[in-house]
Scaffold this motif. Sequence first.
Motif: not given
Length: 457
Positions: A305-306, A309, A312, A331, A334, A360, A364
């Motif tokens: 997921v990192s 993300y 994105i 971040g 989350c 997430i 960050s």
Amino acid sequence: MTQPVTTSVKPKLSFWQIWNMSFGFLGIQFGFALQGGFMSRIFQTLGAEKDAIPILWIAAPLTGLIVQPIVGYLSDRTWHPTLGRRRPFFLIGAVLSSIALFFAPYSSALWMAVGALWILDASINISMEPFRALVADKLPDSQRSYGFVVQTLIIGVGTWAASNLPWLMTQLGVPNTAAPGVIPDSVKFAFAVGAGVLFFSILYTILTTKEYPPENLAAFEKDKKETEGFLHGFKEIFTQIVTMPKVMVQLGVVQFFSWFAFFILWSFATPAITEHIFKATDTASAAYNDAADKVGNYLGTYGLVSMLYALILAFITSKIKINRRAFHMFGLFCGALGFSSIYIVENHENLHYSFALVGIAWASILSMPYAMLSSAVPAKKMGIYMGIFNMFIVIPQIIAAVGGINFTYKFLFGEATINTMLLAGLSLAVAAVANLFISSKAAILDGYIDPSLEEKT
């Protein structure tokens, strides 16, 4: 011959140029993910009690506290005609790290595993700090957020792939159980693969990336000669620590609580989840080792997921200027929710959602603080500042290791090991709120140029 490039006229780099210069982080993250996901499993297999695990981890942050400022200082003062400024340290770290990673799971006693962790972390740190500085060396300020996000994308790939390696080895038929006190072959094979990836990915960056020489090489060499010696180096590092910019202290508070949370994850995810959700405590049993493999799989989720993300963020930062502080707060909140939700999960499959939120936060943490710092400190001291900034990563880990975790989670939430995840969530929430105290426009606003900083640079 490469021409000197001043900090004010650095050309923008393409995605693939930034990818190449950051690709070595894939290997570094293989090392960190295997270390973070499975050293506690190794410690437990070799007889460590749950409450003793944090202190066994103390080698890692202590090593970073010592090694990173020194490597940062030395890399700022290095120029090799072939390897440049940062790449000599990439190479040294790659060789030592790959050897240490390969042999770590062959430890036959607890003290050997602790020693292996110490050597592994010192070696990885030799390569890691210069990778942070290289992004700041090579990119104009308008691409700093983008550069660190691309680096985070690669880190996410490494976290996901490495965390799943023992599980993959098991699926390929490699045994994931062994006699009491013996590390399973699935873990040994995973560490061997990780060692190979670590070495060759760093070598790829060394071969595909060139560095800009100092703007005035003669003056650089003259200054280096006039300030040689251990005493001067120690004095310089100490001076920069006590006079660090205000923005560094503000970011340091955010980093302190962020990395306290993730040290809890690395130390306690395996014992907390195998015990609370899978009800498995016998480290020699198939139930425990199957559960530990699944924990690695869930840790891989936060890496995956990192990565997504970061993709994105890479798209966003390549198109528009962002408010880094606001993105980082989002971040971290989350991640706070993700850690806290682990406590209430009953069906282990739902852990994927919890670790997705943690992912997430991880994306960050690995990008926004470094983008903020690199835009708010003088470029000619980027290496030493990045090394000193690491203090705010390792000091919370040292505090956690010497009793900070055990005392705090039991005092606030109770004796159950799963309560460590609640403490991690609380810590990330505090880190998120601490962002409000960051006041430097150069740090907060993507692409903002501080005139006074330009003069220093």
